[in-house]
Design a protein around this motif. Structure first.
Motif, PDB file in Angstrom:
ATOM      1  N   PRO A  89      11.905   0.189 -28.637  1.00  0.00           N
ATOM      2  CA  PRO A  89      11.962   1.135 -27.517  1.00  0.00           C
ATOM      3  C   PRO A  89      13.355   1.264 -26.918  1.00  0.00           C
ATOM      4  O   PRO A  89      13.695   2.314 -26.358  1.00  0.00           O
ATOM      5  CB  PRO A  89      10.975   0.544 -26.506  1.00  0.00           C
ATOM      6  CG  PRO A  89      10.057  -0.315 -27.331  1.00  0.00           C
ATOM      7  CD  PRO A  89      10.898  -0.854 -28.436  1.00  0.00           C
ATOM      8  N   SER A  90      14.163   0.197 -27.037  1.00  0.00           N
ATOM      9  CA  SER A  90      15.505   0.239 -26.443  1.00  0.00           C
ATOM     10  C   SER A  90      16.390   1.293 -27.092  1.00  0.00           C
ATOM     11  O   SER A  90      17.394   1.716 -26.504  1.00  0.00           O
ATOM     12  CB  SER A  90      16.180  -1.136 -26.558  1.00  0.00           C
ATOM     13  OG  SER A  90      16.409  -1.480 -27.919  1.00  0.00           O
ATOM     14  N   ILE A 101      19.044  -7.860 -40.021  1.00  0.00           N
ATOM     15  CA  ILE A 101      20.259  -7.439 -39.325  1.00  0.00           C
ATOM     16  C   ILE A 101      20.470  -8.396 -38.151  1.00  0.00           C
ATOM     17  O   ILE A 101      19.576  -8.556 -37.316  1.00  0.00           O
ATOM     18  CB  ILE A 101      20.125  -6.000 -38.806  1.00  0.00           C
ATOM     19  CG1 ILE A 101      19.910  -5.038 -39.976  1.00  0.00           C
ATOM     20  CG2 ILE A 101      21.344  -5.598 -37.994  1.00  0.00           C
ATOM     21  CD1 ILE A 101      19.636  -3.601 -39.549  1.00  0.00           C
ATOM     22  N   PRO A 102      21.628  -9.064 -38.057  1.00  0.00           N
ATOM     23  CA  PRO A 102      21.818 -10.045 -36.979  1.00  0.00           C
ATOM     24  C   PRO A 102      21.781  -9.374 -35.607  1.00  0.00           C
ATOM     25  O   PRO A 102      22.417  -8.338 -35.399  1.00  0.00           O
ATOM     26  CB  PRO A 102      23.212 -10.624 -37.279  1.00  0.00           C
ATOM     27  CG  PRO A 102      23.879  -9.607 -38.146  1.00  0.00           C
ATOM     28  CD  PRO A 102      22.803  -8.941 -38.927  1.00  0.00           C
ATOM     29  N   PRO A 103      21.033  -9.924 -34.666  1.00  0.00           N
ATOM     30  CA  PRO A 103      20.957  -9.315 -33.326  1.00  0.00           C
ATOM     31  C   PRO A 103      22.286  -9.319 -32.592  1.00  0.00           C
ATOM     32  O   PRO A 103      22.489  -8.533 -31.656  1.00  0.00           O
ATOM     33  CB  PRO A 103      19.913 -10.184 -32.609  1.00  0.00           C
ATOM     34  CG  PRO A 103      19.884 -11.479 -33.366  1.00  0.00           C
ATOM     35  CD  PRO A 103      20.203 -11.133 -34.780  1.00  0.00           C
ATOM     36  N   GLU A 104      23.216 -10.201 -33.045  1.00  0.00           N
ATOM     37  CA  GLU A 104      24.527 -10.265 -32.385  1.00  0.00           C
ATOM     38  C   GLU A 104      25.306  -8.963 -32.534  1.00  0.00           C
ATOM     39  O   GLU A 104      26.285  -8.746 -31.812  1.00  0.00           O
ATOM     40  CB  GLU A 104      25.347 -11.425 -32.958  1.00  0.00           C
ATOM     41  CG  GLU A 104      24.846 -12.811 -32.585  1.00  0.00           C
ATOM     42  CD  GLU A 104      23.666 -13.253 -33.444  1.00  0.00           C
ATOM     43  OE1 GLU A 104      23.077 -14.304 -33.128  1.00  0.00           O
ATOM     44  OE2 GLU A 104      23.341 -12.555 -34.424  1.00  0.00           O
ATOM     45  N   ILE A 105      24.888  -8.100 -33.461  1.00  0.00           N
ATOM     46  CA  ILE A 105      25.618  -6.851 -33.652  1.00  0.00           C
ATOM     47  C   ILE A 105      25.539  -5.984 -32.398  1.00  0.00           C
ATOM     48  O   ILE A 105      26.399  -5.141 -32.161  1.00  0.00           O
ATOM     49  CB  ILE A 105      25.082  -6.096 -34.883  1.00  0.00           C
ATOM     50  CG1 ILE A 105      26.113  -5.092 -35.389  1.00  0.00           C
ATOM     51  CG2 ILE A 105      23.751  -5.409 -34.580  1.00  0.00           C
ATOM     52  CD1 ILE A 105      25.812  -4.546 -36.759  1.00  0.00           C
ATOM     53  N   PRO A 127      16.945  -4.923 -34.740  1.00  0.00           N
ATOM     54  CA  PRO A 127      17.126  -5.761 -33.542  1.00  0.00           C
ATOM     55  C   PRO A 127      16.609  -5.067 -32.285  1.00  0.00           C
ATOM     56  O   PRO A 127      16.909  -3.895 -32.042  1.00  0.00           O
ATOM     57  CB  PRO A 127      18.643  -5.978 -33.497  1.00  0.00           C
ATOM     58  CG  PRO A 127      19.081  -5.841 -34.919  1.00  0.00           C
ATOM     59  CD  PRO A 127      18.184  -4.805 -35.524  1.00  0.00           C
ATOM     60  N   SER A 128      15.830  -5.800 -31.506  1.00  0.00           N
ATOM     61  CA  SER A 128      15.220  -5.210 -30.310  1.00  0.00           C
ATOM     62  C   SER A 128      16.247  -4.841 -29.247  1.00  0.00           C
ATOM     63  O   SER A 128      15.991  -3.994 -28.390  1.00  0.00           O
ATOM     64  CB  SER A 128      14.201  -6.185 -29.713  1.00  0.00           C
ATOM     65  OG  SER A 128      14.828  -7.418 -29.377  1.00  0.00           O
ATOM     66  N   ASN A 129      17.429  -5.478 -29.297  1.00  0.00           N
ATOM     67  CA  ASN A 129      18.460  -5.211 -28.297  1.00  0.00           C
ATOM     68  C   ASN A 129      19.475  -4.174 -28.750  1.00  0.00           C
ATOM     69  O   ASN A 129      20.560  -4.064 -28.191  1.00  0.00           O
ATOM     70  CB  ASN A 129      19.194  -6.505 -27.936  1.00  0.00           C
ATOM     71  CG  ASN A 129      19.833  -7.176 -29.151  1.00  0.00           C
ATOM     72  OD1 ASN A 129      19.565  -6.803 -30.296  1.00  0.00           O
ATOM     73  ND2 ASN A 129      20.692  -8.161 -28.907  1.00  0.00           N
TER      74      ASN A 129
END
Length: 237
Positions: free
Chosen positions: A111-112, A61-65, A86-88
């Motif tokens: 965790p986010s 899954i692209p982190p830009e999402i 994605p971690s973010n």
């Protein structure tokens, strides 16, 4: 006819028709939970709902999402997404619904994710996630079915607690294949039928035919007599 976006604001646009400019506003209307919202931003910032479920998307899954910070609903279920969440993803603080179920996601839950306090629908089931479920009032309030079929997940709302951040070792239970079950079942059924047919084939005919019955009992009497005689002679010797 061409379209130009004005640099003076996000909501002001210009149409150039021949040599004349016409100004207009780009508005988007979204009804969510019975309430109508009006958005007058342009580009991807307008996105409130992304539903790409039941496709054949793969890779990570692209982190830009996570840059789509206005998202209210994100559904990427029933695909072939792999890798980690994605971690973010916690940047999507406006999310009300998140469905990443039935993919091939692995690793721990970021965790986010616990930062999204508006989340009311969550489904991470049927993946390969592992480790401890992040602790937060929100994530522990969901039904365990939101995390089911992730065999290496542990911690509340599961009854299975973590040992040093990992699920306790459980003995592997081997499930017998349906094919083996069918073969075993067929063997015992055929054995039962064979016994019934053989038993009644012999004793049924003895009961029905008198001559066979007499011959059978005569044979048994002679057999017993022979055994008795041999036994008595053996003892005398």
């Amino acid at each position: 006819m061409t379209q130009k976006a004005s640099s003076q604001g996000l909501s002001t646009h210009l149409y150039l028709i021949n040599s004349d400019l016409f100004e207009y506003d780009l508005d988007a209307f979204l009804t969510w939970k019975g309430v109508e919202h009006v958005f007058n931003n342009n580009g991807l910032v307008l996105l409130k709902v992304v539903d790409l479920s039941s496709n054949h998307f793969s890779e990570e899954i692209p982190p830009e999402i996570a840059d789509l910070i206005q998202l209210v609903s994100l559904n990427l279920s029933r695909n072939n997404f792999a890798g980690k969440i994605p971690s973010n993803i916690g940047n999507l603080t406006s999310l009300d619904s998140l469905d990443l179920s039935r993919n091939k996601l692995l690793g721990s839950i970021p965790p986010s994710l616990s930062q999204i306090d508006r989340l009311s629908v969550l489904d991470l089931s049927h993946n390969q996630l592992s480790g401890k479920i992040p602790t937060s009032t929100q994530l522990q309030s969901f039904n365990p079915s939101s995390y089911e079929d992730n065999l290496d997940l542990c911690g509340p709302p599961f009854v299975k607690f973590c040992v040093k951040g990992k699920p306790p070792h459980e003995p592997k239970v081997e499930v017998q294949d349906d094919e083996d079950l069918l073969l075993n079942r067929g063997f015992y059924i055929s054995l039962t039928f064979g016994f019934i047919i053989g038993f009644w084939g012999v004793f049924g005919s003895i009961l029905i035919k008198r001559s066979w019955r007499h011959a059978y009992f005569r044979f048994m009497n002679n057999l017993v007599d022979n055994i008795y005689v041999k036994y008595r002679w053996g003892r005398n010797d």
